[in-house]
Design a protein around this motif. Structure first.
Motif, PDB file in Angstrom:
ATOM      1  N   ILE A 299      57.058 -58.085   3.681  1.00 24.74           N
ATOM      2  CA  ILE A 299      55.816 -57.325   3.832  1.00 24.74           C
ATOM      3  C   ILE A 299      54.622 -58.263   3.691  1.00 24.74           C
ATOM      4  O   ILE A 299      54.478 -58.956   2.686  1.00 24.74           O
ATOM      5  N   VAL A 300      53.781 -58.283   4.716  1.00 23.48           N
ATOM      6  CA  VAL A 300      52.602 -59.137   4.760  1.00 23.48           C
ATOM      7  C   VAL A 300      51.357 -58.260   4.695  1.00 23.48           C
ATOM      8  O   VAL A 300      51.290 -57.231   5.387  1.00 23.48           O
ATOM      9  N   PRO A 301      50.356 -58.615   3.865  1.00 20.35           N
ATOM     10  CA  PRO A 301      49.158 -57.776   3.745  1.00 20.35           C
ATOM     11  C   PRO A 301      48.334 -57.769   5.024  1.00 20.35           C
ATOM     12  O   PRO A 301      48.290 -58.755   5.759  1.00 20.35           O
ATOM     13  N   GLY A 302      47.677 -56.634   5.275  1.00 16.39           N
ATOM     14  CA  GLY A 302      46.814 -56.487   6.435  1.00 16.39           C
ATOM     15  C   GLY A 302      45.362 -56.317   6.046  1.00 16.39           C
ATOM     16  O   GLY A 302      45.039 -55.915   4.911  1.00 16.39           O
ATOM     17  N   LEU A 303      44.470 -56.610   6.949  1.00 15.18           N
ATOM     18  CA  LEU A 303      43.039 -56.576   6.677  1.00 15.18           C
ATOM     19  C   LEU A 303      42.522 -55.168   6.400  1.00 15.18           C
ATOM     20  O   LEU A 303      41.521 -54.998   5.692  1.00 15.18           O
ATOM     21  N   ASN A 304      43.181 -54.157   6.933  1.00 16.92           N
ATOM     22  CA  ASN A 304      42.708 -52.791   6.719  1.00 16.92           C
ATOM     23  C   ASN A 304      42.855 -52.342   5.272  1.00 16.92           C
ATOM     24  O   ASN A 304      42.281 -51.314   4.883  1.00 16.92           O
ATOM     25  N   ASP A 305      43.617 -53.079   4.468  1.00 15.44           N
ATOM     26  CA  ASP A 305      43.716 -52.766   3.037  1.00 15.44           C
ATOM     27  C   ASP A 305      42.469 -53.195   2.283  1.00 15.44           C
ATOM     28  O   ASP A 305      42.302 -52.818   1.111  1.00 15.44           O
ATOM     29  N   PHE A 306      41.603 -53.981   2.920  1.00 11.65           N
ATOM     30  CA  PHE A 306      40.449 -54.536   2.229  1.00 11.65           C
ATOM     31  C   PHE A 306      39.151 -53.964   2.789  1.00 11.65           C
ATOM     32  O   PHE A 306      38.209 -54.685   3.112  1.00 11.65           O
ATOM     33  N   VAL A 307      39.137 -52.653   2.882  1.00  6.15           N
ATOM     34  CA  VAL A 307      37.937 -51.911   3.264  1.00  6.15           C
ATOM     35  C   VAL A 307      37.740 -50.805   2.235  1.00  6.15           C
ATOM     36  O   VAL A 307      38.647 -50.008   1.989  1.00  6.15           O
ATOM     37  N   ALA A 308      36.555 -50.785   1.602  1.00 11.36           N
ATOM     38  CA  ALA A 308      36.282 -49.796   0.561  1.00 11.36           C
ATOM     39  C   ALA A 308      36.154 -48.400   1.166  1.00 11.36           C
ATOM     40  O   ALA A 308      36.004 -48.232   2.388  1.00 11.36           O
ATOM     41  N   GLU A 309      36.213 -47.390   0.307  1.00 14.75           N
ATOM     42  CA  GLU A 309      36.129 -46.004   0.773  1.00 14.75           C
ATOM     43  C   GLU A 309      34.811 -45.709   1.468  1.00 14.75           C
ATOM     44  O   GLU A 309      34.746 -44.859   2.357  1.00 14.75           O
ATOM     45  N   ASP A 310      33.760 -46.414   1.052  1.00 12.90           N
ATOM     46  CA  ASP A 310      32.456 -46.182   1.694  1.00 12.90           C
ATOM     47  C   ASP A 310      32.276 -47.009   2.966  1.00 12.90           C
ATOM     48  O   ASP A 310      31.187 -47.029   3.555  1.00 12.90           O
ATOM     49  N   GLY A 311      33.335 -47.702   3.390  1.00  8.73           N
ATOM     50  CA  GLY A 311      33.270 -48.490   4.609  1.00  8.73           C
ATOM     51  C   GLY A 311      32.883 -49.938   4.406  1.00  8.73           C
ATOM     52  O   GLY A 311      32.853 -50.715   5.377  1.00  8.73           O
ATOM     53  N   THR A 312      32.601 -50.335   3.167  1.00 10.08           N
ATOM     54  CA  THR A 312      32.235 -51.718   2.893  1.00 10.08           C
ATOM     55  C   THR A 312      33.427 -52.632   3.139  1.00 10.08           C
ATOM     56  O   THR A 312      34.525 -52.390   2.638  1.00 10.08           O
ATOM     57  N   ILE A 313      33.206 -53.683   3.930  1.00 11.85           N
ATOM     58  CA  ILE A 313      34.280 -54.621   4.254  1.00 11.85           C
ATOM     59  C   ILE A 313      34.413 -55.646   3.140  1.00 11.85           C
ATOM     60  O   ILE A 313      33.438 -56.311   2.777  1.00 11.85           O
ATOM     61  N   LEU A 314      35.610 -55.771   2.599  1.00 14.40           N
ATOM     62  CA  LEU A 314      35.872 -56.674   1.477  1.00 14.40           C
ATOM     63  C   LEU A 314      36.745 -57.857   1.891  1.00 14.40           C
ATOM     64  O   LEU A 314      37.412 -58.452   1.065  1.00 14.40           O
ATOM     65  N   HIS A 315      36.718 -58.164   3.163  1.00 13.52           N
ATOM     66  CA  HIS A 315      37.453 -59.335   3.640  1.00 13.52           C
ATOM     67  C   HIS A 315      36.500 -60.212   4.445  1.00 13.52           C
ATOM     68  O   HIS A 315      35.423 -59.765   4.865  1.00 13.52           O
ATOM     69  N   PRO A 316      36.852 -61.476   4.683  1.00 13.56           N
ATOM     70  CA  PRO A 316      35.952 -62.391   5.393  1.00 13.56           C
ATOM     71  C   PRO A 316      35.847 -62.054   6.870  1.00 13.56           C
ATOM     72  O   PRO A 316      36.620 -61.248   7.407  1.00 13.56           O
TER      73      PRO A 316
END
Length: 462
Positions: A299-316
């Motif tokens: 299992i490899v992590p995906g970028l969609n796991d790093f988006v806050a509930e308010d839509g703030t992007i927490l990835h580069p």
């Protein structure tokens, strides 16, 4: 373009220019020590000829690194005051350790190394060369400690929003430091190996068949061929460490949007952050899972796991990390192929009979290490965003309130000056190579006189 973006670009430009020169001096110091030890053991003039040529490039690179480093350090106060206000209790001592244990060591013995070959006993000159090389490595150690702590901080506590050190051992030996330190040393070694091989190949294309040139070419090729497999292994270990501590960065490197098993290895794509998908993707099934988890259904992590509930992007920003990572890998593959082909040709034909096409290839790769280092550095640093210190301090909270126009003006000035300096630096290297390739006796100033230096400074017939 606001103050935050312009300040990031400006610091990126400064550190990109600065890192070019320590990348050379770190390993070139040890290469000079090798040349000197070979001369001490054999008394063969070719090794001291190689030393005297490359020590000039070391001195030039060292000076450029010092000047650009001073400029860069001022930006902590002018552009990023929030950095030292928040983490100065950790960053300040680490930078001070670098000055006390490394910079002073280099400054004290550099003069002996550059000008003392004919003025001090051989063992003193050799010792000075060792201490300068050791000093550059120690400088790298402390800078990598600070940079690694910013990626994987530990050994601290937050009191009223300010970081205070609680365990210096944990700070220095933070989880990513060993991997980054080894990766940087190997990157420097490869940069210098291809620099030496490339300049030596160019001199041979210009008709310089001196034994010192052929020996330097041989050393550069063999060093590169030996280091590139180690760098591939170290890079893999570094990647696994990054997966554990900064999964968002690895997801951006892989261009993977959804967490899951059987994730393909994306060879090429155009990541679209708006649609959160890849366009024109070319991939190898299960490849990413095999590399990162060593099993096809890993299992490899995906970028969609790093988006806050308010839509703030927490990835580069995905595209910058994705493409810079592939540039680094592409240059590494070219290094592997060229250096190993060079070793085969050395065994079959010797350094003096290398095909012209191969010499041209090494000449073209003279500064290949710079490209790979910058691409790797961008992968690492952009991949940490939106954090300046992972989980502790965001980039936007550290920037100053300097007007954007002022930052833009200084950025343009920096870029113009840096472009001129890069052109001048490469021009000086070419001038030194051309001068050494003329076949004319060098002036008395080119070699020290007296004592042991007479062994290698005498011209034929003297």
């Amino acid at each position: 373009m606001d103050t935050l973006l312009l300040s990031r670009i400006q610091f990126g430009a400064n550190i990109s220019f600065h890192i070019l020169f320590p990348t050379i001096t770190i390993a070139l110091g040890w290469m000079l020590l090798f040349f000197k030890l070979r001369f001490n053991a054999t008394k063969d003039r070719k090794w001291m000829d190689a030393y005297m040529f490359w020590v000039k490039i070391f001195a030039l690179s060292f000076a450029m690194g010092v000047v650009s480093g001073i400029t860069m350090s001022f930006q902590f106060g002018t552009n990023w005051p929030g950095f030292m206000e928040t983490v100065g209790n950790v960053a300040g001592p680490l930078l001070a350790y670098e000055i006390m244990t490394a910079f002073f060591l280099e400054a004290v013995f550099l003069g002996i190394m550059l000008f003392g070959a004919s003025r001090v006993p051989s063992w003193v000159h050799t010792g000075a060369t060792f201490l300068v090389a050791f000093g550059t490595t120690m400088s790298t150690f402390w800078i990598i400690v600070l940079n690694s702590w910013m990626h994987t901080p530990q050994g601290y506590e937050l009191v009223d929003g300010v970081v205070h050190a609680t365990d210096w051992f944990a700070i220095v030996f933070n989880p990513s430091m060993p991997y980054r330190f080894v990766h940087m040393l190997l990157a420097s070694g490869l940069t210098v190996a291809f620099l030496i091989a490339g300049v030596s190949a160019l001199r041979m294309l210009w008709g310089d068949t001196a034994e010192s040139v052929k020996s330097a070419l041989r050393v550069g090729i063999i060093t590169a061929a030996a280091l590139i497999p180690l760098q591939i292994f170290a890079g893999d270990m570094h990647g696994l460490n990054t997966l554990e501590h900064q999964p968002a960065k690895v997801a951006a490197m892989e261009g993977n949007w959804e967490t899951g098993p059987n994730i393909p290895l994306v060879l090429f794509a155009i990541p679209d952050q708006e649609t959160r998908s890849n366009k024109f993707e070319i991939s190898i099934p299960n490849g990413a899972s095999l590399i990162l988890k060593h099993k096809a259904d890993g299992i490899v992590p995906g970028l969609n796991d790093f988006v806050a509930e308010d839509g703030t992007i927490l990835h580069p920003r995905v595209s910058a990390v994705f493409f810079s990572f592939r540039i680094m890998i592409g240059v590494g593959v070219a290094m592997l192929a060229l250096s190993w082909a060079g070793v085969v040709l050395l065994r079959r034909r010797g350094a003096g009979n290398m095909p012209k096409l191969v010499l041209l290839a090494f000449t073209g790769m003279t500064f290949g290490g710079w490209i790979a280092t910058l691409a790797g550095w961008y992968t690492t640093e952009i991949g940490r965003q939106p954090w300046l210190v992972q989980g502790v301090l965001s980039t936007k909270d550290a920037v100053s309130d300097v007007p954007a126009g002022m930052v833009l003006g200084t950025l343009i000035a920096y870029l113009v000056i840096y472009l001129a300096l890069i052109v001048a630096y490469i021009s000086v290297i070419l001038y030194l190579a051309r001068k050494a390739s003329t076949g004319q006796p060098l002036s008395k100033r080119d070699y020290p006189r007296g004592g042991e230096a007479e062994v290698y400074a005498m011209q034929p017939g003297e």
